[in-house]
Design an enzyme around this catalytic site. Structure first.
Site, mmCIF file in Angstrom:
data_model
loop_
_atom_site.group_PDB
_atom_site.id
_atom_site.type_symbol
_atom_site.label_atom_id
_atom_site.label_comp_id
_atom_site.label_asym_id
_atom_site.label_seq_id
_atom_site.Cartn_x
_atom_site.Cartn_y
_atom_site.Cartn_z
ATOM 1 N N SER A 126 1.018 -0.578 2.866
ATOM 2 C CA SER A 126 -0.114 -0.669 3.777
ATOM 3 C C SER A 126 -1.477 -0.994 2.922
ATOM 4 O O SER A 126 -1.803 -0.511 1.791
ATOM 5 C CB SER A 126 -0.542 0.597 4.644
ATOM 6 O OG SER A 126 -1.726 0.696 5.261
ATOM 7 N N TYR A 151 -1.248 10.199 4.217
ATOM 8 C CA TYR A 151 -0.526 9.210 4.517
ATOM 9 C C TYR A 151 -0.472 7.976 3.762
ATOM 10 O O TYR A 151 0.494 7.510 3.033
ATOM 11 C CB TYR A 151 -0.838 8.573 6.076
ATOM 12 C CG TYR A 151 -0.373 7.303 6.453
ATOM 13 C CD1 TYR A 151 -1.484 6.172 6.553
ATOM 14 C CD2 TYR A 151 0.841 7.025 6.789
ATOM 15 C CE1 TYR A 151 -1.127 5.017 6.436
ATOM 16 C CE2 TYR A 151 1.028 5.596 7.033
ATOM 17 C CZ TYR A 151 0.081 4.591 6.897
ATOM 18 O OH TYR A 151 0.443 3.404 7.112
ATOM 19 N N LYS A 155 1.932 6.028 0.599
ATOM 20 C CA LYS A 155 2.236 4.534 0.386
ATOM 21 C C LYS A 155 2.026 4.241 -0.922
ATOM 22 O O LYS A 155 2.822 3.305 -1.619
ATOM 23 C CB LYS A 155 1.223 3.852 1.249
ATOM 24 C CG LYS A 155 1.445 3.937 2.942
ATOM 25 C CD LYS A 155 3.045 3.502 3.312
ATOM 26 C CE LYS A 155 3.276 3.495 4.497
ATOM 27 N NZ LYS A 155 4.447 2.925 4.825
HETATM 28 C C1 WQD Z 1 -9.246 0.141 13.750
HETATM 29 C C2 WQD Z 1 -10.691 0.185 14.266
HETATM 30 C C3 WQD Z 1 -11.634 2.529 14.365
HETATM 31 C C4 WQD Z 1 -9.546 3.325 17.854
HETATM 32 C C5 WQD Z 1 -4.686 2.455 10.354
HETATM 33 C C6 WQD Z 1 -4.162 2.852 9.115
HETATM 34 C C7 WQD Z 1 -3.542 1.672 8.505
HETATM 35 C C8 WQD Z 1 -2.320 1.375 9.529
HETATM 36 C C9 WQD Z 1 -3.166 0.977 10.865
HETATM 37 C C10 WQD Z 1 -0.037 2.502 9.907
HETATM 38 C C11 WQD Z 1 -11.574 1.443 13.111
HETATM 39 C C12 WQD Z 1 -11.548 1.532 15.636
HETATM 40 C C13 WQD Z 1 -9.925 2.741 16.697
HETATM 41 C C14 WQD Z 1 -10.174 3.821 18.908
HETATM 42 C C15 WQD Z 1 -12.154 2.403 17.794
HETATM 43 N N1 WQD Z 1 -1.588 2.475 9.933
HETATM 44 N N2 WQD Z 1 -11.205 2.281 16.862
HETATM 45 N N3 WQD Z 1 -11.699 2.991 18.786
HETATM 46 O O1 WQD Z 1 -7.635 2.838 11.042
HETATM 47 O O2 WQD Z 1 -8.162 0.484 10.450
HETATM 48 O O3 WQD Z 1 -5.685 1.540 10.232
HETATM 49 O O4 WQD Z 1 -3.903 1.944 11.383
HETATM 50 O O5 WQD Z 1 0.470 1.712 9.624
HETATM 51 O O6 WQD Z 1 -2.499 2.284 7.401
HETATM 52 O O7 WQD Z 1 -5.303 3.167 8.208
HETATM 53 O O8 WQD Z 1 -6.827 1.163 12.484
HETATM 54 O O9 WQD Z 1 -6.502 0.746 14.990
HETATM 55 O O10 WQD Z 1 -7.090 3.162 14.145
HETATM 56 O O11 WQD Z 1 -8.770 1.326 13.913
HETATM 57 O O12 WQD Z 1 -13.147 1.925 17.892
HETATM 58 O O13 WQD Z 1 -9.947 4.374 19.921
HETATM 59 O O14 WQD Z 1 -10.880 0.284 15.339
HETATM 60 O O15 WQD Z 1 -12.895 3.020 14.138
HETATM 61 O O16 WQD Z 1 -12.759 0.696 13.186
HETATM 62 P P1 WQD Z 1 -7.066 1.794 10.853
HETATM 63 P P2 WQD Z 1 -7.169 1.855 14.020
#
Ligand code: WQD
Length: 340
Positions: A126, A151, A155
């Site tokens: 990741s 998590y 990785k």
């Molecule tokens: C993306 C953006 C949130 C939800 C994580 C892990 C990565 C992989 C993918 C597993 C951020 C914003 C999110 C919401 C929002 N995990 N957001 N409202 O955190 O970039 O990555 O998930 O395989 O390893 O680190 O992904 O989709 O959670 O968030 O505003 O309800 O969307 O703040 O900026 P992230 P995400």
């Protein structure tokens, strides 16, 4: 003679999409999954898409004897290891669950592969290993930083375990694919993301809000130092991501690797803000989505996006699917789940 690929965790979101692409590229696949984080929906969808029952073994990779028995029953030309817990937030409150499960399942698989005479190992890593990057776009040479969650730490640890193993054991070869943000669903709408409970990730929360399962989407933070104040991410289509795995497996099985351990960023190379993605979804779906700005979410980084050049040069892979089609596929999948 067809080559056979073992896919631990293959009943999950990414594993099921990779299984479809492997089979459609002429590989045989054995899925092994303990079903702790998914139900049979995606497995049934995979069988429907490929038109046959895919060999499936219900098992836990933390059970070393079960893993050994699996490698005695089948000969595997490659393993694509997805079997791990992946909820960032949960890993903060239950670190031991994450370290024991994610590390032990990986080392059990490696030990069994080694005892079986060796194998090609593809590890599902990741972009989280890059932490909060200082330079953009992120290349494979960009420094790994302290993980922002257990998590993310698992990785990094599994990458190191794979690196040390291929260096010590000549019969093992390894590739780590560092995913950016996987989104979307298969065009058939028969497989897709199936978050348990309240989704952590952005796109499933958007589609569940659009279908009426969630009241309103919280956009976490609009005061980041970006053009529209929301975070930047590299959203990679799940089918594009799955195809990258086929390219990596092919490289290993055909003996094309230039080192015993290789790393590739799997992203589009195009940064997109949360608001840009949200507005694209509203345009593509035609749904008037309830959303509101909320405070920043702890642990979020401002921005990250990939330089995918190395994957293009060495794997012959690049992202092709258009964002609108990806978002339309996520929406079609949500409607399929709702029976619409
Ligand atoms: C993306 C953006 C949130 C939800 C994580 C892990 C990565 C992989 C993918 C597993 C951020 C914003 C999110 C919401 C929002 N995990 N957001 N409202 O955190 O970039 O990555 O998930 O395989 O390893 O680190 O992904 O989709 O959670 O968030 O505003 O309800 O969307 O703040 O900026 P992230 P995400």
């Amino acid at each position: 003679m067809k080559k056979t690929v073992l896919v631990p965790g293959g009943a999950g979101y990414i594993g099921s999409h990779v299984t479809v692409e492997l089979i459609e590229s002429g590989y045989d696949v054995v899925i092994a999954d303990n079903m702790s984080n998914c139900d049979e929906t995606n497995y049934r969808g995979v069988c429907q898409i490929v038109g046959r029952e895919v060999p499936f073994v219900k098992m836990d990779f933390c059970d070393a004897e079960a893993v050994k028995a699996l490698f005695k029953k089948y000969h595997f030309d490659a393993v694509i290891h997805f079997a791990a817990f992946k909820a960032v937030g949960e890993s903060m409150t239950e670190p031991l669950k994450y370290y024991s499960n994610n590390i032990l399942s990986f080392t059990n698989m490696l030990q069994a592969a080694l005892d079986a005479g060796g194998c090609n190992i593809l590890f599902s890593s990741s972009a989280t290993v890059y932490g909060e990057p200082e330079k953009f776009p992120v290349t494979e040479a960009s420094p790994r930083q302290d993980a922002t969650s257990p998590y993310g730490n698992t990785k990094k640890m599994c990458e190191d375990i794979l690196f040390d193993s291929v260096r010590a054991y000549p019969t093992l070869k390894g590739i780590a694919l560092r995913y950016f943000n996987p989104i979307g669903a298969h065009p058939s709408a028969l497989i897709g993301e199936l978050p348990r409970g309240v989704p952590n990730n952005l796109v499933p929360f958007i589609t569940q809000t659009a279908i009426g399962k969630r009241e309103s989407l919280s956009v976490f933070g609009n005061d980041y130092p970006t053009s529209d104040g929301t975070c930047l991410r590299d959203f990679i289509d799940i089918v594009d991501l799955a195809k990258a795995h086929v390219c990596a497996v092919r490289r290993m099985i055909e003996g094309k690797m230039e080192q015993d351990y290789e790393i590739y960023n799997i992203g589009t190379g195009r940064p997109l803000s949360v608001m840009e993605l949200l507005n694209s979804f509203i345009r593509v779906s035609g749904v008037k989505l309830n959303w509101h700005f909320a405070p920043r979410r702890a642990g979020d980084i401002t921005a990250i996006w990939a330089d995918p050049t190395l994957a293009q040069q060495k794997l012959g892979w690049k992202a092709e699917r258009k964002l609108d089609d990806t978002l339309a596929s996520a929406w079609a999948w949500e409607k399929h789940l709702a029976g619409k």
